[in-house]
Design a protein around this motif. Structure first.
Motif, PDB file in Angstrom:
ATOM      1  N   VAL A 266       0.845  -1.203   0.000  1.00  8.51           N
ATOM      2  CA  VAL A 266       0.000   0.000   0.000  1.00  8.51           C
ATOM      3  C   VAL A 266       0.879   1.252   0.000  1.00  8.51           C
ATOM      4  CG1 VAL A 266      -1.705   1.323   1.330  1.00  8.51           C
ATOM      5  CG2 VAL A 266      -1.958  -1.162   1.091  1.00  8.51           C
ATOM      6  N   LEU A 267       1.914   1.243   0.845  1.00  5.25           N
ATOM      7  CA  LEU A 267       2.811   2.413   0.909  1.00  5.25           C
ATOM      8  C   LEU A 267       3.495   2.651  -0.430  1.00  5.25           C
ATOM      9  CD1 LEU A 267       4.390   1.867   4.447  1.00  5.25           C
ATOM     10  CD2 LEU A 267       2.817   3.695   3.756  1.00  5.25           C
ATOM     11  N   ALA A 268       3.774   1.563  -1.159  1.00  3.36           N
ATOM     12  CA  ALA A 268       4.447   1.685  -2.460  1.00  3.36           C
ATOM     13  C   ALA A 268       3.469   2.045  -3.579  1.00  3.36           C
ATOM     14  CB  ALA A 268       5.157   0.372  -2.790  1.00  3.36           C
ATOM     15  N   GLY A 269       2.182   2.116  -3.251  1.00  2.00           N
ATOM     16  CA  GLY A 269       1.191   2.464  -4.276  1.00  2.00           C
ATOM     17  C   GLY A 269       0.767   1.282  -5.146  1.00  2.00           C
ATOM     18  N   HIS A 270       1.129   0.071  -4.733  1.00  2.00           N
ATOM     19  CA  HIS A 270       0.710  -1.131  -5.477  1.00  2.00           C
ATOM     20  C   HIS A 270      -0.662  -1.540  -4.941  1.00  2.00           C
ATOM     21  CE1 HIS A 270       5.273  -2.164  -6.078  1.00  2.00           C
ATOM     22  NE2 HIS A 270       4.931  -0.982  -6.561  1.00  2.00           N
ATOM     23  N   LEU A 271      -1.685  -0.827  -5.395  1.00  2.00           N
ATOM     24  CA  LEU A 271      -3.011  -0.936  -4.773  1.00  2.00           C
ATOM     25  C   LEU A 271      -3.915  -1.969  -5.432  1.00  2.00           C
ATOM     26  CD1 LEU A 271      -3.775   2.871  -4.170  1.00  2.00           C
ATOM     27  CD2 LEU A 271      -2.495   1.271  -2.733  1.00  2.00           C
ATOM     28  N   GLY A 272      -3.390  -2.673  -6.440  1.00  2.00           N
ATOM     29  CA  GLY A 272      -4.218  -3.679  -7.093  1.00  2.00           C
ATOM     30  C   GLY A 272      -4.616  -3.261  -8.489  1.00  2.00           C
ATOM     31  N   LYS A 273      -5.682  -3.891  -8.983  1.00  2.00           N
ATOM     32  CA  LYS A 273      -6.087  -3.709 -10.375  1.00  2.00           C
ATOM     33  C   LYS A 273      -6.349  -2.236 -10.702  1.00  2.00           C
ATOM     34  CE  LYS A 273      -9.124  -5.821 -13.718  1.00  2.00           C
ATOM     35  NZ  LYS A 273     -10.431  -6.409 -13.972  1.00  2.00           N
ATOM     36  N   ALA A 275      -4.949   0.334  -9.705  1.00  2.00           N
ATOM     37  CA  ALA A 275      -3.721   1.122  -9.840  1.00  2.00           C
ATOM     38  C   ALA A 275      -2.799   0.550 -10.922  1.00  2.00           C
ATOM     39  CB  ALA A 275      -2.981   1.160  -8.506  1.00  2.00           C
ATOM     40  N   GLY A 276      -3.229  -0.531 -11.566  1.00  2.00           N
ATOM     41  CA  GLY A 276      -2.410  -1.155 -12.616  1.00  2.00           C
ATOM     42  C   GLY A 276      -1.370  -2.111 -12.076  1.00  2.00           C
ATOM     43  N   ARG A 277      -1.222  -2.152 -10.746  1.00  2.00           N
ATOM     44  CA  ARG A 277      -0.230  -3.042 -10.154  1.00  2.00           C
ATOM     45  C   ARG A 277      -0.599  -3.405  -8.718  1.00  2.00           C
ATOM     46  NH1 ARG A 277       6.327  -2.107  -9.693  1.00  2.00           N
ATOM     47  NH2 ARG A 277       6.725  -4.127  -8.780  1.00  2.00           N
ATOM     48  N   GLY A 278      -0.561  -4.682  -8.434  1.00  2.00           N
ATOM     49  CA  GLY A 278      -0.775  -5.174  -7.074  1.00  2.00           C
ATOM     50  C   GLY A 278       0.047  -6.439  -6.962  1.00  2.00           C
ATOM     51  N   PHE A 279      -0.573  -7.552  -6.645  1.00  2.00           N
ATOM     52  CA  PHE A 279       0.157  -8.830  -6.692  1.00  2.00           C
ATOM     53  C   PHE A 279       0.446  -9.212  -8.148  1.00  2.00           C
ATOM     54  CE2 PHE A 279      -1.468  -9.020  -2.369  1.00  2.00           C
ATOM     55  CZ  PHE A 279      -0.317  -9.434  -1.701  1.00  2.00           C
ATOM     56  N   TYR A 280      -0.381  -8.703  -9.046  1.00  2.00           N
ATOM     57  CA  TYR A 280      -0.172  -8.885 -10.492  1.00  2.00           C
ATOM     58  C   TYR A 280      -0.020  -7.508 -11.141  1.00  2.00           C
ATOM     59  CZ  TYR A 280      -1.972 -13.650  -9.761  1.00  2.00           C
ATOM     60  OH  TYR A 280      -2.164 -14.939  -9.330  1.00  2.00           O
ATOM     61  N   GLU A 281       0.393  -7.506 -12.416  1.00  2.00           N
ATOM     62  CA  GLU A 281       0.422  -6.250 -13.186  1.00  2.00           C
ATOM     63  C   GLU A 281      -0.717  -6.267 -14.189  1.00  2.00           C
ATOM     64  OE1 GLU A 281       4.026  -4.625 -14.570  1.00  2.00           O
ATOM     65  OE2 GLU A 281       5.151  -5.279 -12.789  1.00  2.00           O
ATOM     66  N   TYR A 282      -1.296  -5.087 -14.436  1.00  2.00           N
ATOM     67  CA  TYR A 282      -2.446  -4.962 -15.341  1.00  2.00           C
ATOM     68  C   TYR A 282      -2.167  -3.884 -16.370  1.00  2.00           C
ATOM     69  CZ  TYR A 282      -4.474  -7.417 -11.383  1.00  2.00           C
ATOM     70  OH  TYR A 282      -4.715  -8.318 -10.378  1.00  2.00           O
ATOM     71  N   ARG A 283      -2.574  -4.153 -17.600  1.00  2.00           N
ATOM     72  CA  ARG A 283      -2.501  -3.107 -18.634  1.00  2.00           C
ATOM     73  C   ARG A 283      -3.892  -2.558 -18.835  1.00  2.00           C
ATOM     74  NH1 ARG A 283       0.746  -6.841 -21.564  1.00  2.00           N
ATOM     75  NH2 ARG A 283       2.943  -6.388 -21.228  1.00  2.00           N
ATOM     76  N   SER A 284      -4.019  -1.221 -18.949  1.00  2.00           N
ATOM     77  CA  SER A 284      -5.379  -0.676 -19.095  1.00  2.00           C
ATOM     78  C   SER A 284      -5.805  -0.750 -20.551  1.00  2.00           C
ATOM     79  CB  SER A 284      -5.447   0.754 -18.585  1.00  2.00           C
ATOM     80  OG  SER A 284      -4.460   1.517 -19.214  1.00  2.00           O
TER      81      SER A 284
END
Ligand code: CAA
Ligand code: NAD
Length: 284
Positions: A266-273, A275-284
């Motif tokens: 959360v602190l790193a801004g990896h908030l999930g789908k 935000a485009g990045r969480g445990f996985y990466e997402y392309r919009s």
């Protein structure tokens, strides 16, 4: 009192879905956001969901048209003045929600009901911050709102029987399947779901398996539609972190404590789908 006009606070993941189903059920719906940029993005999410639904043959074109016709967006509380029901779906923070209710109460009539979509906060506390605690309750929807039938209808200690019944009837009127849930942290679903998701992170940190393998195992081994990490990304890691802290504060049980990795993501801004990045990466 008949509910005709609904105000939705927040047009994020949940607010956009809630606004879509209330407008789709024929209620005039006004959705409020903090600025035009977020509002435009939220309304575009509604339009895309409906367009995809039409393409999949799940949503008749006429339903798309009437839903969008019933829906308007605003950044001004004054535009909520006609509302008979406000459904609040903003960030999972009691102080921010209370401040929003004060803005709402300055414009709506005394009959207007207020329902929070909070995942874990105490509805009695939120109600007590208003001048109408008997007219405040919980309507807890599930993500993605247009596809998930359940709504938990929560009766705070101060919620009147009439308000609870009106919220329950409203959930039915918008095509949901309501259950009455107690005003206890996490209600029914999150009381059980959140410890499972937090445990998945702890297991991953402990070396149980890769993110992909743990997800695959729970999908194929238990028939879950999503593995825990896909679901965490889908809910939002910030929202999950806020919920975990609130539940830990309520129950003081270790199973609700947020794992260190969740806090750091959360602190790193990896908030999930979203935000485009969480445990996985997402392309919009
Ligand atoms: N409009 C209308 N219908 C649509 C649609 C759209 N835009 N997109 C998909 N659908 C329909 C599909 O046609 C399909 O219908 P059928 O079952 O009749 O074939 C159905 O919805 C499922 O869609 P898909 O087949 O495309 O996708 P899926 O099978 O992967 O299901 C899902 C998607 C429903 C999200 C499923 O993955 C799921 O249930 N995931 C778990 C979600 C979950 O657990 N949510 C709760 C989170 S916790 C929470 O919300 C509470 C909290 O406080 C944190
Ligand atoms: P989100 O981050 O996607 O959206 C929250 C939105 O609220 C943002 O767009 C933000 O700009 C807006 N906002 C913040 N303060 C506001 C204010 N004062 N007035 C109007 N808008 C404001 O979050 P979300 O996932 O939609 O969660 C919203 C609420 O719904 C939280 O209480 C959360 O716990 C609950 N909830 C979330 C899920 C989920 O799966 N994500 C499921 C059920 C309930």
């Amino acid at each position: 009192m008949a509910i005709k006009t609904v105000g939705v606070l927040g047009c994020g993941l949940m607010g956009s879905g809630i606004a879509q189903v209330t407008a789709g059920a024929g209620f005039r719906t006004v959705v409020l956001e903090v600025n035009e940029g977020v509002l435009t993005k939220g309304l575009a999410r509604v339009e895309k969901f409906l367009t995809d639904g039409v393409a999949k043959g799940k949503v008749p074109e006429v339903v798309k048209t009437t839903t969008l016709a019933n829906l308007s967006g605003t950044t001004k509380y004054a535009d909520l003045k006609e509302c008979d029901l406000i459904i609040e779906a903003i960030v999972e923070n009691a102080d921010v929600k209370k401040a929003a209710y004060a803005e709402v109460e300055a414009v709506v009539g005394p009959h207007c009901l207020i329902a929070s979509n909070t995942s874990s906060l105490c509805i009695t506390e939120l109600a007590a911050a208003t001048s109408r605690p008997d007219k405040v309750g919980g309507l807890h929807f599930f993500n993605p709102v247009p596809l998930m039938k359940l709504v938990e209808v929560i009766k705070a200690l101060s919620t009147s029987a009439d308000t609870h019944q009106a919220l329950y009837d409203f959930a039915v009127a918008i095509g949901r399947e309501p259950v009455t849930a107690p005003d206890r942290g996490g209600f029914i679903v999150n009381r059980l779901l959140i410890p499972y998701l937090l445990d998945a992170i702890r297991c991953y940190e402990g070396g149980l398996g890769t993110v992909e393998d743990i997800d695959k195992a729970m999908k194929l081994g238990c028939g879950h539609p999503m593995g825990p990490f896909t679901l965490l990304d889908f809910i939002g890691l910030d929202t999950t972190y806020f919920i975990a802290n609130i539940l830990f504060d309520e129950f003081r049980e270790a199973r609700f404590a947020p794992p260190p990795l969740l806090k750091r993501m959360v602190l790193a801004g990896h908030l999930g789908k979203k935000a485009g990045r969480g445990f996985y990466e997402y392309r919009s």
